[in-house]
Enzyme design. Sequence first.
Site, PDB file in Angstrom:
ATOM      1  N   HIS A  46       0.964  -1.108   0.133  1.00 34.15           N
ATOM      2  CA  HIS A  46       0.042  -0.007   0.074  1.00 34.15           C
ATOM      3  C   HIS A  46       0.797   1.223   0.156  1.00 34.15           C
ATOM      4  CE1 HIS A  46      -3.707   2.272   0.668  1.00 34.15           C
ATOM      5  NE2 HIS A  46      -3.183   2.877   1.521  1.00 34.15           N
ATOM      6  N   GLU A  68      -1.506  -5.729  -4.323  1.00 34.62           N
ATOM      7  CA  GLU A  68      -2.390  -5.083  -2.992  1.00 34.62           C
ATOM      8  C   GLU A  68      -3.748  -5.367  -3.056  1.00 34.62           C
ATOM      9  OE1 GLU A  68      -3.491  -1.066  -3.016  1.00 34.62           O
ATOM     10  OE2 GLU A  68      -3.335  -0.780  -0.911  1.00 34.62           O
ATOM     11  N   ASN A 430      27.398 -22.576  -3.162  1.00 40.56           N
ATOM     12  CA  ASN A 430      28.114 -23.675  -3.176  1.00 40.56           C
ATOM     13  C   ASN A 430      27.889 -24.795  -2.354  1.00 40.56           C
ATOM     14  OD1 ASN A 430      29.945 -22.943  -5.309  1.00 40.56           O
ATOM     15  ND2 ASN A 430      31.587 -24.114  -4.260  1.00 40.56           N
TER      16      ASN A 430
END
Length: 705
Positions: A46, A68, A430
């Site tokens: 908002h 929203e 990794n």
Amino acid sequence: MSVEIDTSAFTEEAYELLSELEASLLELEESPGDQELIGRVFRAMHTIKGSGAMFGFDEVAEFTHEVETVFDMARNKTISVTKPLIDLTLAARDQIRAMLDAAAGGEPANKDNAQRIIQGLRALLPGANASAGAAAPATNKKPPAQASDHEPHVYRIRIKPSPELFANGTNPLLLLGELRELGEDCQIIAQYDKLPPLENLDPERCYTTWEVFLTTKQSENAIRDIFIFVEDQCELNIRLLDREEVLGTDVQKLGNILVQRGDIPEEALEKVLKPIGDRLVESGVVSPSQVKAALAEQNAIKAKRDKKVQAESATSVRVPSEKLDNLVDLVGELVTVQARLNQTASTRQDHDLQLIAEEVERLTGELRDNTMSIRMLAIGTTFNKFKRLVRDLSTELGKKIELTTEGAETELDKTVIDQLNDPLVHIIRNSIDHGIETPEVRISKGKNPEGLIHLSAIHSGANVLIRVEDDGKGLDPDALVRKAIEKGQIPPDAQLTDKEAFQLIFGAGFSMAEKITNVSGRGVGMDVVRKSIDALRGSIDIVSELGKGTIITLKLPLTLAIIEGLLVRVGDELFVLPLAAVEECVELSRQDVVNAHGRHVINVRDEIVPYIRIRDRFDIGGEPPDIEQIVISDVEGKRTGFVVDSVIGQHQTVIKSLGKNFEHSEEFSGATILGDGTVALILDLSKMVRYVEAEEEDLTEPVAA
């Protein structure tokens, strides 16, 4: 100028909100029923939408409005929070960031991607399949904050037909249908209070009245036109509810609406709406003194909360980081001048001047510490970014991994944090790709199917230790050595300790992956880690146990701008060693050199410590003194000595870059200007050791036949 500042303020706030949004979504994924988290997501969206529209970011506002809207329904429990909703909202978060980057001059945002996200969100709405076509146009409307003269209005329409309405063949339902087609939103409430008992009901008479709340861009006349043929057969009352009533910060209370509509007198409302305390006292539930005490407690808490809010708003100031960088540069210059003043005062033996110099030194020290503290940021914001990385990558690879963090409040210089992101990304990728096994493999090994990556940070003297720990399969030192020999990176007869073998993963082009994927396999990532940590004047330590997991520890300085150094002299040259790495200083006599039979080692309390002669390393002329000094330092977990003519002492070192002419001098991490204007080079101890070891290996390799 003001427009640029305002726009910059919005983008900064939006980036922060997007970070908060991402963290909230990841938490929400774990607790999908948490209304507080749903509210946080909604509020972030908002705010971005409202501020975006206000600052002219129409595209951002319009796109955010779609997300929203969906989360408003989740907030009202019309729809549930599901994984597809989280996935789409995270994608929407990335899309908004791309839009902001594009507005700042970056790559254009992918509009097709935005449409895909919007369509995906619409598909989650109730009845989406049945009314997808009809719903599409409605969601293309502008967000309310953008609308002005073209904004829809809300009308309240009261329709009270004559009881004889049916007699001329009029069907009021058709009129209501036309009314519904006028607007985007239409709520119709039928009133049956005039309906008689069934035995008295005349089916040819109309007893029902209607009250309609219509949101439309049409005018009042357009509404009246619908009833133009029955206006003499019904009472029609149309009222435009003004903006304050509809869009004001506070929604009107029910009692006020009833009074305004004339349904009840104001006196009746006041009679009913007594304070809760009065009603409780009247009903005998509590005594007046108890109510009085509760009110006093409420006022005290409210006063404290208001005071806290005022204090927080008054003590927080947003400052561009460039200004802080400039401030640090100026403090660095001041430290240099202060050192010069100290030296001058000492040379002239002027008591008054020395007092002034001491006072300036004290003030400069306080200013330096305060300035450095301003630049310190908690590393938690960086940690939060990796939750998304672990979530997305583990899903992509079909693994289950939990990321835990510790020490998020640990503070580091902003520059260090900014440059730390990439190395940590490579290490964590990794761990996910090579360290953590698949759930099936982990179960077969008696492990929890869900792997664990623990990210922690802790202060250690003038450094911060950041650890990435996983409970995966660990590193196999023999396999690493075989791979390095296969690639020709070490000689076939190389004898490496486990610790040295682990360091092989940082070699350029070194990879244990069987095939190259979009995650890893090119042997680039860990090489980047080593270079990045070197650039930060840090070090890396690896501890791993096959089958149990791996711990990678990054040791980083708290700040890169000003460090405490140890000033040493070799011939006429001056050097600075980072004081944080220095452990002790010992003497090196000519007899010690003879006893070592030409080898660069010394026995320190029954420990053999290798050393590097700086004089030889940099071809500095002249004869060394009879008794030299060895500065023993901790370099990547090993004690190594650096031989100098003399140790001058501790020195507050303002680091200056060497410039392009010396960019290949990798054994120096910078330079500093001393009080008398002399330049001293700052040694990069890790690189010096690495280069010396590489050169010795080259010398010991057999010459090819």
